[in-house]
Design a protein around this motif. Structure first.
Motif, PDB file in Angstrom:
ATOM      1  N   THR A  52      19.357  28.231  34.216  1.00 52.72           N
ATOM      2  CA  THR A  52      18.736  29.518  34.540  1.00 52.72           C
ATOM      3  C   THR A  52      18.669  30.338  33.259  1.00 52.72           C
ATOM      4  O   THR A  52      19.379  30.056  32.294  1.00 52.72           O
ATOM      5  CB  THR A  52      19.576  30.295  35.587  1.00 52.72           C
ATOM      6  OG1 THR A  52      20.915  30.406  35.106  1.00 52.72           O
ATOM      7  CG2 THR A  52      19.587  29.610  36.937  1.00 52.72           C
ATOM      8  N   SER A  53      17.837  31.364  33.275  1.00 56.19           N
ATOM      9  CA  SER A  53      17.771  32.240  32.107  1.00 56.19           C
ATOM     10  C   SER A  53      17.305  33.615  32.536  1.00 56.19           C
ATOM     11  O   SER A  53      16.419  33.742  33.384  1.00 56.19           O
ATOM     12  CB  SER A  53      16.788  31.669  31.087  1.00 56.19           C
ATOM     13  OG  SER A  53      16.604  32.607  30.058  1.00 56.19           O
ATOM     14  N   ASP A  54      17.905  34.636  31.928  1.00 53.83           N
ATOM     15  CA  ASP A  54      17.439  36.003  32.220  1.00 53.83           C
ATOM     16  C   ASP A  54      16.477  36.490  31.138  1.00 53.83           C
ATOM     17  O   ASP A  54      16.128  37.662  31.092  1.00 53.83           O
ATOM     18  CB  ASP A  54      18.628  36.962  32.367  1.00 53.83           C
ATOM     19  CG  ASP A  54      19.512  36.961  31.139  1.00 53.83           C
ATOM     20  OD1 ASP A  54      19.116  36.379  30.109  1.00 53.83           O
ATOM     21  OD2 ASP A  54      20.615  37.539  31.203  1.00 53.83           O
ATOM     22  N   SER A  59      21.581  29.630  30.594  1.00 54.41           N
ATOM     23  CA  SER A  59      22.879  29.076  30.957  1.00 54.41           C
ATOM     24  C   SER A  59      22.703  27.922  31.932  1.00 54.41           C
ATOM     25  O   SER A  59      21.671  27.777  32.597  1.00 54.41           O
ATOM     26  CB  SER A  59      23.838  30.153  31.454  1.00 54.41           C
ATOM     27  OG  SER A  59      23.419  30.617  32.697  1.00 54.41           O
ATOM     28  N   LYS A  82      27.196  34.557  37.853  1.00 60.03           N
ATOM     29  CA  LYS A  82      26.296  34.667  36.692  1.00 60.03           C
ATOM     30  C   LYS A  82      24.934  34.042  36.976  1.00 60.03           C
ATOM     31  O   LYS A  82      23.889  34.626  36.684  1.00 60.03           O
ATOM     32  CB  LYS A  82      26.956  33.997  35.488  1.00 60.03           C
ATOM     33  CG  LYS A  82      26.053  33.995  34.286  1.00 60.03           C
ATOM     34  CD  LYS A  82      26.766  33.643  33.031  1.00 60.03           C
ATOM     35  CE  LYS A  82      25.779  33.692  31.883  1.00 60.03           C
ATOM     36  NZ  LYS A  82      26.433  33.596  30.601  1.00 60.03           N
ATOM     37  N   LYS A  83      24.965  32.829  37.561  1.00 59.55           N
ATOM     38  CA  LYS A  83      23.683  32.153  37.833  1.00 59.55           C
ATOM     39  C   LYS A  83      22.810  33.004  38.739  1.00 59.55           C
ATOM     40  O   LYS A  83      21.609  33.111  38.564  1.00 59.55           O
ATOM     41  CB  LYS A  83      23.933  30.746  38.418  1.00 59.55           C
ATOM     42  CG  LYS A  83      24.436  30.738  39.849  1.00 59.55           C
ATOM     43  CD  LYS A  83      24.675  29.356  40.399  1.00 59.55           C
ATOM     44  CE  LYS A  83      26.019  28.792  40.055  1.00 59.55           C
ATOM     45  NZ  LYS A  83      27.197  29.629  40.338  1.00 59.55           N
ATOM     46  N   LYS A  85      22.873  36.260  39.128  1.00 61.39           N
ATOM     47  CA  LYS A  85      22.323  37.431  38.423  1.00 61.39           C
ATOM     48  C   LYS A  85      21.118  37.018  37.596  1.00 61.39           C
ATOM     49  O   LYS A  85      20.113  37.732  37.536  1.00 61.39           O
ATOM     50  CB  LYS A  85      23.399  38.068  37.541  1.00 61.39           C
ATOM     51  CG  LYS A  85      24.409  38.802  38.401  1.00 61.39           C
ATOM     52  CD  LYS A  85      25.448  39.519  37.586  1.00 61.39           C
ATOM     53  CE  LYS A  85      26.418  40.218  38.549  1.00 61.39           C
ATOM     54  NZ  LYS A  85      27.787  40.182  38.107  1.00 61.39           N
ATOM     55  N   GLN A  86      21.213  35.843  36.972  1.00 60.53           N
ATOM     56  CA  GLN A  86      20.067  35.379  36.179  1.00 60.53           C
ATOM     57  C   GLN A  86      18.871  35.088  37.080  1.00 60.53           C
ATOM     58  O   GLN A  86      17.733  35.411  36.738  1.00 60.53           O
ATOM     59  CB  GLN A  86      20.462  34.140  35.365  1.00 60.53           C
ATOM     60  CG  GLN A  86      21.438  34.500  34.240  1.00 60.53           C
ATOM     61  CD  GLN A  86      21.430  33.489  33.112  1.00 60.53           C
ATOM     62  OE1 GLN A  86      21.272  32.295  33.353  1.00 60.53           O
ATOM     63  NE2 GLN A  86      21.631  33.943  31.896  1.00 60.53           N
ATOM     64  N   SER A  89      17.117  38.195  38.070  1.00 62.20           N
ATOM     65  CA  SER A  89      16.269  38.811  37.051  1.00 62.20           C
ATOM     66  C   SER A  89      15.082  37.911  36.678  1.00 62.20           C
ATOM     67  O   SER A  89      14.058  38.410  36.222  1.00 62.20           O
ATOM     68  CB  SER A  89      17.093  39.209  35.824  1.00 62.20           C
ATOM     69  OG  SER A  89      17.198  38.149  34.939  1.00 62.20           O
ATOM     70  N   ASN A  90      15.216  36.623  36.907  1.00 58.31           N
ATOM     71  CA  ASN A  90      14.135  35.693  36.564  1.00 58.31           C
ATOM     72  C   ASN A  90      14.210  34.502  37.521  1.00 58.31           C
ATOM     73  O   ASN A  90      14.970  33.567  37.290  1.00 58.31           O
ATOM     74  CB  ASN A  90      14.315  35.221  35.107  1.00 58.31           C
ATOM     75  CG  ASN A  90      13.333  34.125  34.733  1.00 58.31           C
ATOM     76  OD1 ASN A  90      12.284  33.973  35.355  1.00 58.31           O
ATOM     77  ND2 ASN A  90      13.691  33.346  33.729  1.00 58.31           N
TER      78      ASN A  90
END
Ligand SMILES: Cc1cc2nc3c(=O)[nH]c(=O)nc-3n(C[C@H](O)[C@H](O)[C@H](O)COP(=O)(O)O)c2cc1C
Length: 212
Positions: A52-54, A59, A82-83, A85-86, A89-90
């Motif tokens: 995943t990536s924001d 990550s 964390k995943k 949240k990413q 956002s994306n």
């Protein structure tokens, strides 16, 4: 360097992959390879890397595939991790199944969406009680000062839910990766591997061979 890896040159000779043997439907092709991975007794064929990536940071971690069908590939996690949240956002992700014992990998990329609460609830209800409590006890990806804090939290949840069914935490559930591309990779001799990518163009899957 402590370990010299430059001479490690595995040859991939088990099989090949050609256009005529591919199913026109990549989900059916995935199902066939998944069955073959189970038959080959490889460790955790459902373990997949999830990237995943924001937009700032990329990550990656392993998660377990729990369902797949025409709608996509579903895994479960903590919605505050964390995943997650990413993903918020994306909502784009990539999945990788590294079925190395079969000299294969499958790469999937697509849009990520939350599954319905009902679908999450149905799956949560099938989990062993201690895993259900584990989901309640862990604020996944947040900092912990000690393991003891986690164990204390687990005991507190055990106590809190000692009677009756354990409810679905509102911060826990599934995501579905709705694929827009799926690539099947089969290792071949002399690094001349076979790669086929399915891309969804409107409602049709187009297949192309890629250079290795
Ligand atoms: C074999 C294996 C399976 C895992 N399965 C899951 C899973 O299904 N869901 C999950 O949230 N984490 C799973 N994890 C833990 C994740 O790799 C990761 O540590 C965790 O989800 C936190 O990731 P994040 O901080 O990037 O959000 C698994 C780890 C391994 C090694």
């Amino acid at each position: 360097m402590a370990i010299d890896l430059t001479q490690n040159r595995p040859e991939f000779l088990q099989s090949g992959l050609s256009l005529d043997e591919l199913n026109v439907d990549p989900i059916k092709q995935f199902e066939l390879w998944f069955k073959q991975a189970i038959e080959a007794d490889i460790i955790e064929p459902s373990a997949m890397s999830l990237a995943t990536s924001d937009g700032l940071e990329v990550s990656l971690r392993t998660v377990l595939l729990k369902f797949f069908d025409d709608k996509g590939f579903v895994f479960f996690t903590n919605y505050a991790s964390k995943k997650s949240k990413q993903i918020e956002s994306n909502p784009q992700a990539a999945l990788l199944f590294p079925w190395l014992a079969l000299e294969r990998q499958v790469k999937i990329s697509g849009r990520v969406e939350k599954i319905s609460t009902l679908e999450s609830l149905n799956y949560f209800a099938t989990r062993p009680k201690d895993s259900q409590l584990g989901a309640w006890a862990s604020h996944q990806s947040s900092r912990l000062s000690s393991r003891q804090v986690l164990l204390t939290q687990f005991e507190a949840m055990k106590n809190k839910f000692k009677e009756g069914e354990i409810p679905l935490p509102d911060f826990w559930g599934g995501y579905r990766v709705v694929p827009h591309s799926i690539e099947f990779w089969q290792g071949r001799e002399n690094r001349l591997h076979d790669r086929f990518i399915y891309k969804r163009v409107e409602d049709v899957w187009e297949i192309s061979r890629l250079a290795p």
